[in-house]
Design an enzyme around this catalytic site. Structure first.
Site, PDB file in Angstrom:
ATOM      1  N   PHE A 127      23.579 101.724  18.349  1.00  0.00           N
ATOM      2  CA  PHE A 127      23.565 103.055  18.761  1.00  0.00           C
ATOM      3  C   PHE A 127      25.348 103.717  17.475  1.00  0.00           C
ATOM      4  O   PHE A 127      25.888 103.274  17.411  1.00  0.00           O
ATOM      5  CB  PHE A 127      23.847 103.873  20.279  1.00  0.00           C
ATOM      6  CG  PHE A 127      24.744 105.003  19.643  1.00  0.00           C
ATOM      7  CD1 PHE A 127      22.745 106.224  20.354  1.00  0.00           C
ATOM      8  CD2 PHE A 127      25.431 106.593  19.695  1.00  0.00           C
ATOM      9  CE1 PHE A 127      22.904 107.556  20.702  1.00  0.00           C
ATOM     10  CE2 PHE A 127      25.462 107.461  19.483  1.00  0.00           C
ATOM     11  CZ  PHE A 127      24.395 108.042  19.715  1.00  0.00           C
ATOM     12  N   ASP A 214      30.836  98.749  13.726  1.00  0.00           N
ATOM     13  CA  ASP A 214      31.598 100.410  14.173  1.00  0.00           C
ATOM     14  C   ASP A 214      31.736 100.233  15.620  1.00  0.00           C
ATOM     15  O   ASP A 214      31.556  99.545  16.371  1.00  0.00           O
ATOM     16  CB  ASP A 214      29.538 101.066  14.350  1.00  0.00           C
ATOM     17  CG  ASP A 214      29.705 102.013  15.189  1.00  0.00           C
ATOM     18  OD1 ASP A 214      30.976 102.221  15.535  1.00  0.00           O
ATOM     19  OD2 ASP A 214      28.832 102.199  15.276  1.00  0.00           O
ATOM     20  N   LYS A 243      36.019 108.195  18.472  1.00  0.00           N
ATOM     21  CA  LYS A 243      36.567 108.244  20.328  1.00  0.00           C
ATOM     22  C   LYS A 243      37.788 108.305  20.623  1.00  0.00           C
ATOM     23  O   LYS A 243      38.556 109.582  20.361  1.00  0.00           O
ATOM     24  CB  LYS A 243      35.379 107.865  21.129  1.00  0.00           C
ATOM     25  CG  LYS A 243      34.311 107.135  21.117  1.00  0.00           C
ATOM     26  CD  LYS A 243      33.232 106.985  21.956  1.00  0.00           C
ATOM     27  CE  LYS A 243      32.092 106.864  22.158  1.00  0.00           C
ATOM     28  NZ  LYS A 243      31.755 107.641  22.625  1.00  0.00           N
TER      29      LYS A 243
HETATM   30  N1  PMP Z   1      29.084 104.588  17.454  1.00  0.00           N
HETATM   31  C1  PMP Z   1      29.333 104.562  18.692  1.00  0.00           C
HETATM   32  C2  PMP Z   1      29.121 102.991  18.587  1.00  0.00           C
HETATM   33  C3  PMP Z   1      28.908 105.511  20.127  1.00  0.00           C
HETATM   34  O1  PMP Z   1      29.413 104.924  20.725  1.00  0.00           O
HETATM   35  C4  PMP Z   1      28.813 106.251  19.332  1.00  0.00           C
HETATM   36  C5  PMP Z   1      28.739 107.683  20.593  1.00  0.00           C
HETATM   37  N2  PMP Z   1      28.801 107.345  21.868  1.00  0.00           N
HETATM   38  C6  PMP Z   1      28.965 106.589  17.658  1.00  0.00           C
HETATM   39  C7  PMP Z   1      28.843 105.936  17.447  1.00  0.00           C
HETATM   40  C8  PMP Z   1      28.908 108.290  17.536  1.00  0.00           C
HETATM   41  O2  PMP Z   1      29.417 109.131  17.747  1.00  0.00           O
HETATM   42  P1  PMP Z   1      30.354 110.511  17.868  1.00  0.00           P
HETATM   43  O3  PMP Z   1      29.140 111.205  19.246  1.00  0.00           O
HETATM   44  O4  PMP Z   1      31.274 111.290  17.989  1.00  0.00           O
HETATM   45  O5  PMP Z   1      29.388 110.776  16.902  1.00  0.00           O
END
Ligand code: PMP
Length: 401
Positions: A127, A214, A243
């Protein structure tokens, strides 16, 4: 009728106030928060030092834009470089935006090598966000469905499979980077094997690819180190963060090292709000507090305890497939879809999450105390046990019917 767009299947509760690992709704009911705003509020809610830092900054200066120098941005970049060992930082507002920056860096890197259609290796069940580029990189049909055509330039391989990546390396000259979550969050708290990152680094070195990790969910102390990659001693070239970075103030960052750190030039990329004084003050306070209060040690201690207790209390129980994770990023995989557990826990004053239908995901704040872990277990274990009993009973009934 609500005037808010219908993009979330929300739970029937709204919170009014928070303190530490606890939230209160309008009726005064108290909830133990084992979600922390989806791995965001590492310091918990209402941390006095964090609140004071934000109050102070709000009164001084909130936003100026990146037309000018921003002292707090420089300071935050210095701190992030120091704790990660990486060279420099681009600031934005969210995880998907941090990944967008990473994808753009990879494409620039490819074009510099005269590759016309640069491609990035991405993983099943990954994700990376919900913008068109990041949902194309994401490994979930649910996230992509309805938004085709997807962006080209991603090559997908199975999770935790180095041979699959080696095969791509042999057959595809367009690849310039890999983008990986070492600990997949939304995909079910999936942990890759010891040695995976080392193998990945070797492949990247051999082919001149950027290693992009990521750490939007796994970063900022959640696994017991600032970043999950630091458990293995191998460093990335590019690392998107968000986050937990601002503890709830929206801020994202894309860190880069070596060749990747020299790619963006003025005009290549930008973000109006990115790294504004208020967001940077929030992140600086968050970093300071995590360090001063030794919250990463706490994440290890409390997380290890929760996982060990779950393993002990569920030992021999049919229907629990695996308990996994690192620090305070914990997954309990069941044999059955278990979304109903979220509502049942809510009724009992506990916030949990279920992802990929059958994995209970726990992401408590890094300030989570041992007593709170005890309360969490005392509510969650019976809830899961009863749920599995019901599943067992209905299966038995179906067989005799
Ligand atoms: N990368 C990872 C690993 C995530 O867990 C998330 C959100 N759950 C995102 C990217 C996307 O982040 P955002 O919702 O702040 O765009």
């Amino acid at each position: 009728m609500s005037h808010v767009m219908d993009t979330y299947a929300r739970l029937p509760v709204a919170f009014e106030r928070g303190e530490g690992s606890w939230l209160w709704d309008a009726a005064g009911k108290r909830y133990l928060d084992a979600v922390a705003g989806v791995a965001v509020c590492g310091l918990g809610h209402g941390h006095p030092r964090y609140v004071a830092a934000l109050r102070e900054q709000v009164g001084r200066l909130v936003h100026t834009s990146n037309l000018y120098h921003i002292t707090l941005q420089e300071k935050l970049a210095d701190r992030l470089a120091a704790i990660s060992g990486m060279d420099n930082v681009f600031f934005c507002n969210s995880g998907c935006e941090a990944n967008e920056a990473a994808i753009k860096l990879a494409r620039l890197y490819g074009h510099k090598k005269n590759i016309e259609a640069p491609a990035i290796v991405v993983l099943d069940r990954a994700f990376h966000g919900r913008t068109i580029a990041t949902l194309s990189a994401t490994g979930s049909r649910k996230v992509q469905a309805g938004f085709e055509p997807l962006l080209a330039g991603f090559v997908r391989v199975p999770f935790d499979d180095l041979d699959a990546i080696r095969k791509v390396a042999e057959g595809n000259r367009n690849v310039v980077a890999v983008l990986v979550e070492l600990l997949q969050g939304e995909g079910g708290v999936n942990v890759c094997h010891e040695g995976y990152l080392r193998g990945l680094r070797e492949i990247c070195e051999a082919h001149g690819w950027l290693l992009m990790l990521d750490e939007v969910q796994s970063g900022m102390g959640r696994t017991g180190k600032w970043f999950a990659f630091q458990h293995s001693g191998i460093a990335p070239d590019v690392m998107p963060l968000a986050k937990g970075l601002g503890n709830g103030m929206p801020i994202g960052a894309c860190l880069a090292s070596g060749a990747a750190a020299k790619l963006f030039k003025p005009g290549n990329h930008g973000s109006t709000f990115g790294g504004n004084p208020l967001a940077c003050a929030a992140a600086l306070a968050t970093l300071e507090i995590i360090e001063d209060e030794r919250l990463m040690d706490n994440a290890v201690k409390v997380g290890d305890h929760i996982r060990a207790e779950l393993a002990r209390q569920f030992a021999g129980l049919k229907g629990v497939r695996e308990i996994r994770g690192k620090g305070l990023m914990i997954g309990i995989e069941l044999e059955h879809p278990c979304g109903e557990l979220v509502g049942q826990a809510l009724e009992r004053g506990l916030l949990i999450n279920v992802t990929v239908d059958n994995v209970v995901r726990l992401l408590p704040p890094l300030v989570f105390r041992m007593e709170e872990a005890g309360l969490l277990l005392a509510t969650l274990v019976p809830l899961i046990t009863q749920f599995l009993d019901r599943q067992g009973a209905s299966q038995a009934a179906a067989q005799t019917a």
